[in-house]
Write a protein that holds these residues in place. Structure first.
Motif, mmCIF file in Angstrom:
data_model
loop_
_atom_site.group_PDB
_atom_site.id
_atom_site.type_symbol
_atom_site.label_atom_id
_atom_site.label_comp_id
_atom_site.label_asym_id
_atom_site.label_seq_id
_atom_site.Cartn_x
_atom_site.Cartn_y
_atom_site.Cartn_z
ATOM 1 N N GLN A 109 0.838 -1.204 0.000
ATOM 2 C CA GLN A 109 0.000 0.000 0.000
ATOM 3 C C GLN A 109 0.873 1.254 0.000
ATOM 4 O O GLN A 109 0.525 2.274 -0.601
ATOM 5 C CB GLN A 109 -0.938 -0.010 1.208
ATOM 6 N N GLY A 110 2.017 1.161 0.683
ATOM 7 C CA GLY A 110 2.967 2.272 0.648
ATOM 8 C C GLY A 110 3.536 2.478 -0.745
ATOM 9 O O GLY A 110 3.670 3.611 -1.209
ATOM 10 N N ASP A 111 3.851 1.361 -1.435
ATOM 11 C CA ASP A 111 4.380 1.456 -2.799
ATOM 12 C C ASP A 111 3.378 2.136 -3.736
ATOM 13 O O ASP A 111 3.756 2.951 -4.586
ATOM 14 C CB ASP A 111 4.692 0.058 -3.334
ATOM 15 N N ILE A 112 2.100 1.790 -3.566
ATOM 16 C CA ILE A 112 1.064 2.384 -4.407
ATOM 17 C C ILE A 112 0.958 3.884 -4.140
ATOM 18 O O ILE A 112 0.826 4.695 -5.060
ATOM 19 C CB ILE A 112 -0.294 1.703 -4.172
ATOM 20 N N ALA A 113 1.043 4.247 -2.875
ATOM 21 C CA ALA A 113 0.978 5.668 -2.518
ATOM 22 C C ALA A 113 2.144 6.440 -3.135
ATOM 23 O O ALA A 113 1.984 7.585 -3.566
ATOM 24 C CB ALA A 113 0.978 5.826 -0.998
ATOM 25 N N VAL A 114 3.324 5.802 -3.198
ATOM 26 C CA VAL A 114 4.481 6.437 -3.843
ATOM 27 C C VAL A 114 4.194 6.638 -5.333
ATOM 28 O O VAL A 114 4.459 7.706 -5.889
ATOM 29 C CB VAL A 114 5.750 5.577 -3.652
ATOM 30 N N GLU A 115 3.651 5.590 -5.982
ATOM 31 C CA GLU A 115 3.319 5.686 -7.408
ATOM 32 C C GLU A 115 2.307 6.800 -7.661
ATOM 33 O O GLU A 115 2.335 7.465 -8.700
ATOM 34 C CB GLU A 115 2.746 4.359 -7.906
ATOM 35 N N GLN A 116 1.416 7.015 -6.694
ATOM 36 C CA GLN A 116 0.404 8.062 -6.821
ATOM 37 C C GLN A 116 0.916 9.410 -6.309
ATOM 38 O O GLN A 116 0.167 10.371 -6.227
ATOM 39 C CB GLN A 116 -0.854 7.651 -6.042
ATOM 40 N N GLN A 117 2.213 9.432 -5.948
ATOM 41 C CA GLN A 117 2.896 10.640 -5.471
ATOM 42 C C GLN A 117 2.284 11.192 -4.181
ATOM 43 O O GLN A 117 2.368 12.385 -3.901
ATOM 44 C CB GLN A 117 2.919 11.716 -6.563
ATOM 45 N N ASN A 118 1.694 10.303 -3.402
ATOM 46 C CA ASN A 118 1.176 10.686 -2.088
ATOM 47 C C ASN A 118 2.196 10.200 -1.048
ATOM 48 O O ASN A 118 2.022 9.173 -0.402
ATOM 49 C CB ASN A 118 -0.191 10.039 -1.840
ATOM 50 N N TYR A 119 3.280 10.947 -0.907
ATOM 51 C CA TYR A 119 4.421 10.490 -0.132
ATOM 52 C C TYR A 119 4.142 10.453 1.374
ATOM 53 O O TYR A 119 4.648 9.569 2.071
ATOM 54 C CB TYR A 119 5.637 11.362 -0.437
ATOM 55 N N ALA A 120 3.336 11.381 1.854
ATOM 56 C CA ALA A 120 3.001 11.376 3.279
ATOM 57 C C ALA A 120 2.229 10.107 3.644
ATOM 58 O O ALA A 120 2.478 9.474 4.679
ATOM 59 C CB ALA A 120 2.179 12.615 3.631
ATOM 60 N N LYS A 121 1.313 9.715 2.777
ATOM 61 C CA LYS A 121 0.532 8.492 2.996
ATOM 62 C C LYS A 121 1.439 7.269 2.911
ATOM 63 O O LYS A 121 1.297 6.319 3.684
ATOM 64 C CB LYS A 121 -0.576 8.398 1.948
ATOM 65 N N ALA A 122 2.386 7.297 1.981
ATOM 66 C CA ALA A 122 3.314 6.178 1.815
ATOM 67 C C ALA A 122 4.144 5.968 3.073
ATOM 68 O O ALA A 122 4.321 4.837 3.531
ATOM 69 C CB ALA A 122 4.228 6.431 0.614
ATOM 70 N N VAL A 123 4.640 7.059 3.630
ATOM 71 C CA VAL A 123 5.461 6.961 4.850
ATOM 72 C C VAL A 123 4.670 6.332 5.988
ATOM 73 O O VAL A 123 5.187 5.502 6.738
ATOM 74 C CB VAL A 123 5.981 8.359 5.258
#
Length: 276
Positions: free
Chosen positions: A126-140
């Motif tokens: 789920q973190g990887d997907i958030a990175v792909e979607q450029q939602n870095y705060a969510k990824a962290v």
């Protein structure tokens, strides 16, 4: 006599309730769980084959069920729950980030050692997907949750300590000399924290790539040589000081690619967990 009848009725009622519960589990819950396990195994064959077909594993065909079939028919069973996780991976592999995030989020964490790896992997994905979607705060946030999951599980196998040291601040376009100087300062802080009698494993791109089994064997070898502790060192944005890497007992690489620090930490913890 009246009280005796009342107690008798209550006892009889409890017996009937227990029989109903037992019957429900034996006649409904267990058969559903068994059928779900049978169906998910069909999808896993397509998923884990030498040449995996993620779309076929997801959708299924006349020759076998797909993960979506298991979710639709038996989503409340343990196998149905696991199928949600696998469906998310299949969507991710086929480039559908929206559905990948949707199904990974539907998965419910489970207890026990086998489920621990899936729980942490699910959060990491789920973190990887958030990175792909450029939602870095969510990824962290997802990566931090995954780290906590590994911390919880590894505490049963070893004494785990995570230590994060401050990174030297540099400008937007630092010179090579400025980078070397910053890495020297970071190395000095690291050396102050290294335990005496321990072995140092430096994570770096040019390091040796190993399988999970090989890493486990290497950790055992270092312990057999007398290493009281193993320190895995992940560098800062510009890596690690060269002199510090020369002092390492092992230079280890997870991939020739560069990963965000939070993701690298999750990946490393997963390999340490597998090693135990």
């Amino acid at each position: 006599e009246q009280n005796g009848r009342t107690i008798g009725y209550v006892f009889l009622g409890l017996l009937v309730l227990a029989a109903l519960v037992f019957g429900y589990r034996a006649l409904i819950v267990q058969p559903r769980a068994e059928k779900a396990a049978e169906m998910i195994s069909e999808a896993q064959v397509r998923f884990e084959g030498e040449n995996p077909d993620f779309e076929l594993a997801l959708l299924g065909d006349a020759n076998g069920a797909g993960f979506l079939d298991v979710v639709e028919k038996y989503g409340s069973t343990p196998s149905g729950n696991l199928a949600k996780h696998y469906a998310g991976i299949c969507y991710l592999k086929t480039g559908d980030l929206e559905n990948a995030a949707k199904y990974l989020a539907k998965y419910s964490p489970v207890k026990g050692i086998p489920g621990a790896l899936i729980n942490a992997q699910n959060l990491g994905l789920q973190g990887d997907i958030a990175v792909e979607q450029q939602n870095y705060a969510k990824a962290v946030k997802f990566y931090e949750q995954a780290v906590k999951e590994y911390e919880k599980r590894l505490s049963r196998c070893c004494k785990l300590e995570l230590l994060e040291l401050p990174e030297q601040r540099l400008g937007d376009e630092p010179s090579e000399a400025e980078i070397r100087q910053a890495l020297k300062k970071e190395a000095a802080l690291v050396e102050q924290k290294l335990p005496k009698g321990g072995a140092l494993i430096a994570m770096c791109i040019e390091g040796q790539e190993m399988s999970s089994v090989a890493l486990s064997q290497k950790m055992q070898q270092l312990a057999a040589r007398g290493a009281s502790q193993l320190t895995f060192l992940i560098g800062s944005s510009f890596g690690l000081d060269e002199d510090l890497k020369k002092k390492a007992d092992l230079r280890l690489s997870m991939s020739p690619m560069t990963f965000p620090h939070h993701l690298a930490r999750v990946m490393l913890l997963e390999q340490i967990y597998r090693a135990y």
